[in-house]
Design a protein around this motif. Structure first.
Motif, PDB file in Angstrom:
ATOM      1  N   LYS A 134      16.837 -20.221 -13.499  1.00 60.16           N
ATOM      2  CA  LYS A 134      17.272 -20.156 -12.036  1.00 60.16           C
ATOM      3  C   LYS A 134      18.452 -19.101 -12.210  1.00 60.16           C
ATOM      4  N   THR A 135      19.404 -19.072 -13.080  1.00 60.08           N
ATOM      5  CA  THR A 135      20.336 -18.186 -13.118  1.00 60.08           C
ATOM      6  C   THR A 135      19.993 -16.745 -13.282  1.00 60.08           C
ATOM      7  N   LEU A 136      18.933 -16.487 -14.211  1.00 54.75           N
ATOM      8  CA  LEU A 136      18.195 -15.323 -14.148  1.00 54.75           C
ATOM      9  C   LEU A 136      17.694 -14.638 -12.850  1.00 54.75           C
ATOM     10  N   LYS A 137      17.010 -15.590 -12.365  1.00 57.29           N
ATOM     11  CA  LYS A 137      16.462 -15.151 -10.792  1.00 57.29           C
ATOM     12  C   LYS A 137      17.787 -14.624  -9.997  1.00 57.29           C
ATOM     13  N   THR A 138      18.719 -15.453  -9.755  1.00 58.33           N
ATOM     14  CA  THR A 138      19.915 -15.245  -9.226  1.00 58.33           C
ATOM     15  C   THR A 138      20.437 -13.803  -9.558  1.00 58.33           C
ATOM     16  N   ALA A 139      20.859 -13.670 -10.905  1.00 61.52           N
ATOM     17  CA  ALA A 139      21.181 -12.450 -11.277  1.00 61.52           C
ATOM     18  C   ALA A 139      20.418 -11.134 -11.216  1.00 61.52           C
ATOM     19  N   LEU A 140      19.088 -11.396 -11.349  1.00 59.46           N
ATOM     20  CA  LEU A 140      18.085 -10.296 -11.018  1.00 59.46           C
ATOM     21  C   LEU A 140      17.838  -9.897  -9.521  1.00 59.46           C
ATOM     22  N   SER A 141      18.262 -10.951  -8.658  1.00 63.74           N
ATOM     23  CA  SER A 141      17.733 -10.522  -7.256  1.00 63.74           C
ATOM     24  C   SER A 141      18.316  -9.349  -6.604  1.00 63.74           C
ATOM     25  N   PRO A 142      19.510  -9.010  -6.966  1.00 61.67           N
ATOM     26  CA  PRO A 142      20.367  -7.742  -6.263  1.00 61.67           C
ATOM     27  C   PRO A 142      19.476  -6.186  -6.703  1.00 61.67           C
ATOM     28  N   HIS A 143      18.913  -6.631  -7.820  1.00 62.99           N
ATOM     29  CA  HIS A 143      18.343  -5.546  -8.486  1.00 62.99           C
ATOM     30  C   HIS A 143      16.686  -5.128  -8.198  1.00 62.99           C
ATOM     31  N   ILE A 144      16.153  -6.130  -7.955  1.00 64.61           N
ATOM     32  CA  ILE A 144      14.795  -6.399  -7.636  1.00 64.61           C
ATOM     33  C   ILE A 144      14.250  -6.778  -6.524  1.00 64.61           C
ATOM     34  N   CYS A 145      13.325  -5.960  -5.798  1.00 67.68           N
ATOM     35  CA  CYS A 145      12.631  -6.311  -4.551  1.00 67.68           C
ATOM     36  C   CYS A 145      11.220  -6.955  -4.690  1.00 67.68           C
ATOM     37  N   GLY A 146      10.851  -7.940  -3.919  1.00 66.80           N
ATOM     38  CA  GLY A 146       9.682  -8.451  -4.170  1.00 66.80           C
ATOM     39  C   GLY A 146       9.281  -9.211  -5.406  1.00 66.80           C
ATOM     40  N   ASP A 147       8.045  -9.508  -5.515  1.00 68.26           N
ATOM     41  CA  ASP A 147       7.732 -10.548  -6.873  1.00 68.26           C
ATOM     42  C   ASP A 147       7.666  -9.632  -8.120  1.00 68.26           C
ATOM     43  N   TYR A 148       8.015 -10.211  -9.183  1.00 69.57           N
ATOM     44  CA  TYR A 148       7.868  -9.475 -10.498  1.00 69.57           C
ATOM     45  C   TYR A 148       7.701 -10.568 -11.778  1.00 69.57           C
ATOM     46  N   GLU A 149       7.240  -9.920 -12.581  1.00 68.19           N
ATOM     47  CA  GLU A 149       6.649 -10.900 -13.821  1.00 68.19           C
ATOM     48  C   GLU A 149       7.642 -10.412 -14.947  1.00 68.19           C
ATOM     49  N   ILE A 150       8.311 -11.504 -15.548  1.00 68.03           N
ATOM     50  CA  ILE A 150       9.125 -11.140 -16.691  1.00 68.03           C
ATOM     51  C   ILE A 150       7.982 -11.086 -17.896  1.00 68.03           C
ATOM     52  N   LYS A 151       7.854 -10.154 -18.716  1.00 63.34           N
ATOM     53  CA  LYS A 151       7.008  -9.738 -20.126  1.00 63.34           C
ATOM     54  C   LYS A 151       7.819 -10.057 -21.158  1.00 63.34           C
ATOM     55  N   GLY A 165       8.274  -8.089 -24.949  1.00 65.47           N
ATOM     56  CA  GLY A 165       7.470  -7.227 -26.152  1.00 65.47           C
ATOM     57  C   GLY A 165       7.045  -7.796 -27.206  1.00 65.47           C
ATOM     58  N   VAL A 166       6.711  -7.189 -28.276  1.00 64.59           N
ATOM     59  CA  VAL A 166       6.140  -7.305 -29.510  1.00 64.59           C
ATOM     60  C   VAL A 166       6.798  -8.454 -30.173  1.00 64.59           C
ATOM     61  N   TYR A 167       8.201  -8.251 -30.207  1.00 66.90           N
ATOM     62  CA  TYR A 167       8.976  -9.283 -30.922  1.00 66.90           C
ATOM     63  C   TYR A 167       9.542 -10.111 -30.005  1.00 66.90           C
ATOM     64  N   GLY A 168       9.522 -10.326 -28.641  1.00 68.64           N
ATOM     65  CA  GLY A 168       9.861 -11.412 -27.817  1.00 68.64           C
ATOM     66  C   GLY A 168      10.862 -10.733 -26.830  1.00 68.64           C
ATOM     67  N   LYS A 169      11.248  -9.700 -26.710  1.00 69.89           N
ATOM     68  CA  LYS A 169      12.408  -9.307 -25.891  1.00 69.89           C
ATOM     69  C   LYS A 169      11.786  -9.373 -24.315  1.00 69.89           C
ATOM     70  N   PRO A 170      12.451  -9.854 -23.399  1.00 73.79           N
ATOM     71  CA  PRO A 170      12.106  -9.944 -22.069  1.00 73.79           C
ATOM     72  C   PRO A 170      12.475  -8.675 -21.352  1.00 73.79           C
ATOM     73  N   TYR A 171      11.418  -8.243 -20.529  1.00 79.22           N
ATOM     74  CA  TYR A 171      11.544  -7.044 -19.839  1.00 79.22           C
ATOM     75  C   TYR A 171      10.722  -7.217 -18.337  1.00 79.22           C
ATOM     76  N   ILE A 172      10.974  -6.283 -17.377  1.00 75.64           N
ATOM     77  CA  ILE A 172      10.223  -6.459 -16.158  1.00 75.64           C
ATOM     78  C   ILE A 172       9.518  -4.842 -16.210  1.00 75.64           C
ATOM     79  N   GLU A 173       8.315  -4.883 -16.267  1.00 74.79           N
ATOM     80  CA  GLU A 173       7.353  -3.612 -16.485  1.00 74.79           C
ATOM     81  C   GLU A 173       7.966  -2.770 -15.167  1.00 74.79           C
ATOM     82  N   GLY A 174       8.325  -1.439 -15.343  1.00 73.88           N
ATOM     83  CA  GLY A 174       8.677  -0.569 -14.258  1.00 73.88           C
ATOM     84  C   GLY A 174       9.817  -0.884 -13.592  1.00 73.88           C
TER      85      GLY A 174
END
Length: 159
Positions: free
Chosen positions: A14-31, A33-42
């Motif tokens: 929940k806190t991550l969604k709040t923290a990311l909301s000023p930086h991302i518009c619309g829907d997004y998927e957290i992916k 990396g090979v070793y588990g590092k989270p990121y949002i493509e593009g």
């Protein structure tokens, strides 16, 4: 821009969604990396997550980053301590908090790179600096202690 968000471990999502909301518009998927590092493509916002016990922390940045948090509580760390360099052991002196400072510094760097201990060279942390295979790591690292925790923030350097 680099910002930390402290929360209860069970509130990280929940806190991550709040923290990311000023930086991302619309829907997004957290992916992951090979070793588990989270990121949002593009997306050019970077983030890292850590938790220990019931405490959590999220780091959001405009550059590659890693964060690690450990609660200061009794634990056995002898097998890891025995693998440290002499300079590290001299700085830690067998004490818990200095050991945790060393630990979170290294873990935040590993998360910053998105690798694992096995994929990254020999890490050494002493004198407030992090070294990888004998060379000072190309990152900014900051380690902080609170009354009950130790955490480290590692980010890419400004060019």
């Amino acid at each position: 821009m680099t910002k930390l968000y402290f929360c209860r471990a069970q509130e990280i999502e929940k806190t991550l969604k709040t923290a990311l909301s000023p930086h991302i518009c619309g829907d997004y998927e957290i992916k992951r990396g090979v070793y588990g590092k989270p990121y949002i493509e593009g997306n050019l916002v970077f983030f890292s997550i850590s938790h220990s016990g019931n405490e959590g922390v999220i780091l959001v940045s405009d550059k590659a980053c890693g964060v690690d948090l450990e609660l200061v509580r009794p634990r056995k760390y002898g097998s890891v301590y025995n693998r440290l360099t002499e300079r590290e052991k001299n700085e830690i002196r067998g004490e818990l908090t200095p050991f945790l400072i060393n630990w979170v510094a290294k873990e935040s760097y590993i998360k910053y790179l998105g690798g694992t201990v096995a994929t990254i060279g020999r890490l050494e942390y002493f004198g407030g600096k992090l070294y990888c295979d004998g060379k000072e790591a190309d990152c900014e690292i900051e380690v902080k202690t609170t009354q009950n925790a130790v955490y480290a923030v590692c980010t890419g350097v400004d060019e």
